[in-house]
Design a protein around this motif. Structure first.
Motif, PDB file in Angstrom:
ATOM      1  N   SER A  59      42.571  44.317  41.363  1.00  0.00           N
ATOM      2  CA  SER A  59      43.475  44.584  40.236  1.00  0.00           C
ATOM      3  C   SER A  59      44.637  43.602  40.234  1.00  0.00           C
ATOM      4  O   SER A  59      45.047  43.116  39.170  1.00  0.00           O
ATOM      5  CB  SER A  59      44.006  46.019  40.301  1.00  0.00           C
ATOM      6  OG  SER A  59      42.961  46.929  40.127  1.00  0.00           O
ATOM      7  N   ASP A  60      45.160  43.297  41.409  1.00  0.00           N
ATOM      8  CA  ASP A  60      46.253  42.322  41.507  1.00  0.00           C
ATOM      9  C   ASP A  60      45.799  40.942  41.048  1.00  0.00           C
ATOM     10  O   ASP A  60      46.540  40.243  40.341  1.00  0.00           O
ATOM     11  CB  ASP A  60      46.788  42.241  42.936  1.00  0.00           C
ATOM     12  CG  ASP A  60      47.597  43.467  43.343  1.00  0.00           C
ATOM     13  OD1 ASP A  60      47.901  44.311  42.474  1.00  0.00           O
ATOM     14  OD2 ASP A  60      47.919  43.583  44.555  1.00  0.00           O
ATOM     15  N   GLN A  61      44.588  40.542  41.406  1.00  0.00           N
ATOM     16  CA  GLN A  61      44.069  39.243  40.974  1.00  0.00           C
ATOM     17  C   GLN A  61      43.897  39.193  39.456  1.00  0.00           C
ATOM     18  O   GLN A  61      44.235  38.192  38.815  1.00  0.00           O
ATOM     19  CB  GLN A  61      42.728  38.950  41.646  1.00  0.00           C
ATOM     20  CG  GLN A  61      42.821  38.667  43.120  1.00  0.00           C
ATOM     21  CD  GLN A  61      41.451  38.427  43.746  1.00  0.00           C
ATOM     22  OE1 GLN A  61      40.581  37.814  43.130  1.00  0.00           O
ATOM     23  NE2 GLN A  61      41.271  38.921  44.957  1.00  0.00           N
ATOM     24  N   ILE A  62      43.376  40.276  38.893  1.00  0.00           N
ATOM     25  CA  ILE A  62      43.186  40.356  37.443  1.00  0.00           C
ATOM     26  C   ILE A  62      44.542  40.306  36.741  1.00  0.00           C
ATOM     27  O   ILE A  62      44.723  39.570  35.765  1.00  0.00           O
ATOM     28  CB  ILE A  62      42.393  41.624  37.062  1.00  0.00           C
ATOM     29  CG1 ILE A  62      40.954  41.508  37.583  1.00  0.00           C
ATOM     30  CG2 ILE A  62      42.426  41.867  35.560  1.00  0.00           C
ATOM     31  CD1 ILE A  62      40.160  42.813  37.542  1.00  0.00           C
ATOM     32  N   GLU A  63      45.491  41.087  37.237  1.00  0.00           N
ATOM     33  CA  GLU A  63      46.827  41.125  36.633  1.00  0.00           C
ATOM     34  C   GLU A  63      47.517  39.770  36.723  1.00  0.00           C
ATOM     35  O   GLU A  63      48.146  39.314  35.758  1.00  0.00           O
ATOM     36  CB  GLU A  63      47.682  42.198  37.313  1.00  0.00           C
ATOM     37  CG  GLU A  63      49.082  42.345  36.760  1.00  0.00           C
ATOM     38  CD  GLU A  63      49.121  42.862  35.329  1.00  0.00           C
ATOM     39  OE1 GLU A  63      50.146  42.627  34.652  1.00  0.00           O
ATOM     40  OE2 GLU A  63      48.147  43.495  34.874  1.00  0.00           O
ATOM     41  N   LEU A  64      47.410  39.115  37.855  1.00  0.00           N
ATOM     42  CA  LEU A  64      48.017  37.794  38.034  1.00  0.00           C
ATOM     43  C   LEU A  64      47.432  36.795  37.042  1.00  0.00           C
ATOM     44  O   LEU A  64      48.171  36.017  36.425  1.00  0.00           O
ATOM     45  CB  LEU A  64      47.800  37.321  39.473  1.00  0.00           C
ATOM     46  CG  LEU A  64      48.496  36.035  39.883  1.00  0.00           C
ATOM     47  CD1 LEU A  64      50.018  36.204  39.813  1.00  0.00           C
ATOM     48  CD2 LEU A  64      48.093  35.666  41.316  1.00  0.00           C
ATOM     49  N   ARG A  65      46.136  36.839  36.869  1.00  0.00           N
ATOM     50  CA  ARG A  65      45.484  35.941  35.907  1.00  0.00           C
ATOM     51  C   ARG A  65      45.953  36.242  34.494  1.00  0.00           C
ATOM     52  O   ARG A  65      46.234  35.333  33.707  1.00  0.00           O
ATOM     53  CB  ARG A  65      43.967  36.095  36.027  1.00  0.00           C
ATOM     54  CG  ARG A  65      43.145  35.203  35.142  1.00  0.00           C
ATOM     55  CD  ARG A  65      43.146  33.770  35.690  1.00  0.00           C
ATOM     56  NE  ARG A  65      42.155  32.960  35.056  1.00  0.00           N
ATOM     57  CZ  ARG A  65      40.988  32.630  35.596  1.00  0.00           C
ATOM     58  NH1 ARG A  65      40.671  33.027  36.794  1.00  0.00           N
ATOM     59  NH2 ARG A  65      40.147  31.884  34.930  1.00  0.00           N
TER      60      ARG A  65
END
Length: 152
Positions: A90-96
Motif C-alpha cells: 500500500s505504501d508503494q502504491i501510495e508513493l507512486r
C-alpha cells in the motif's frame, strides 16, 4: 455497496463451490459453483485459488461463521505478517500515486493519460504480488495443522 459474505468454501472434483450471500440480502446462505475460482484452480492449483480468495477478502468479501474451510484464510489474512505485507505494498502504491502530476491523477479512469495507465498497471501488479505473498500464509497454516494432526 454490498459485501459477499462467505461461510464455506469447498473444492470437489476440481470445481470450487462457495456458500455465500450478499450483505444486503436477507436470504440464507446458498452454495453455488464459482466458475471464476474454478478456472483459477484448474489453471494454477491451490496457490492460485488461495491468492484469489485473499483478493476477494481484501476487495469485496468477508468470512462468516466457523466452518473449518475458512480457517486457513482467516489465519492468512489476520496474521501480523499479512498486515506488514499489506502496508508494504500500500505504501508503494501510495508513493507512486503521490508522485503523479495532477492531470494524470484527474484522468485515471475516463480517458487515462499514459502515466495514468502506467500507474494503474503498477497498482494491479503490486496488488497481485501482495495477495500472492499473503496467500502463502494459507500453505503455512496447512503445514502447521498437518504436523499437529500427525502428532495426535
Amino acid at each position: 455497496m454490498s459485501t459477499e459474505l462467505i461461510n464455506h468454501i469447498t473444492v470437489k472434483k476440481d470445481v470450487v463451490y462457495l456458500s455465500s450471500h450478499s450483505s444486503n440480502d436477507t436470504a440464507p446462505f446458498h452454495s453455488w459453483r464459482c466458475s471464476g475460482l474454478s478456472e483459477v484452480y484448474d489453471a494454477e492449483g491451490q496457490k492460485g485459488l488461495d491468492r484469489e480468495i485473499i483478493r476477494m477478502l481484501y476487495e469485496y468479501a468477508q468470512l462468516r461463521g466457523s466452518h473449518k474451510s475458512l480457517d486457513r484464510y482467516r489465519y492468512a489474512k489476520d496474521s501480523p505478517e499479512a498486515l506488514a505485507i499489506y502496508k508494504k505494498y500500500s505504501d508503494q502504491i501510495e508513493l507512486r500515486y503521490e508522485g503523479m502530476e495532477k492531470a494524470d491523477k484527474d484522468n485515471l479512469w475516463g480517458h487515462p493519460t499514459e502515466k495514468a495507465k502506467e500507474y494503474r498497471q503498477f497498482e494491479s501488479d503490486m496488488r497481485d504480488k501482495m495477495y500472492s505473498e499473503i496467500a502463502v500464509k494459507c500453505g503455512e497454516y496447512d503445514r502447521k495443522h498437518r504436523s499437529r494432526d500427525l502428532e495426535r
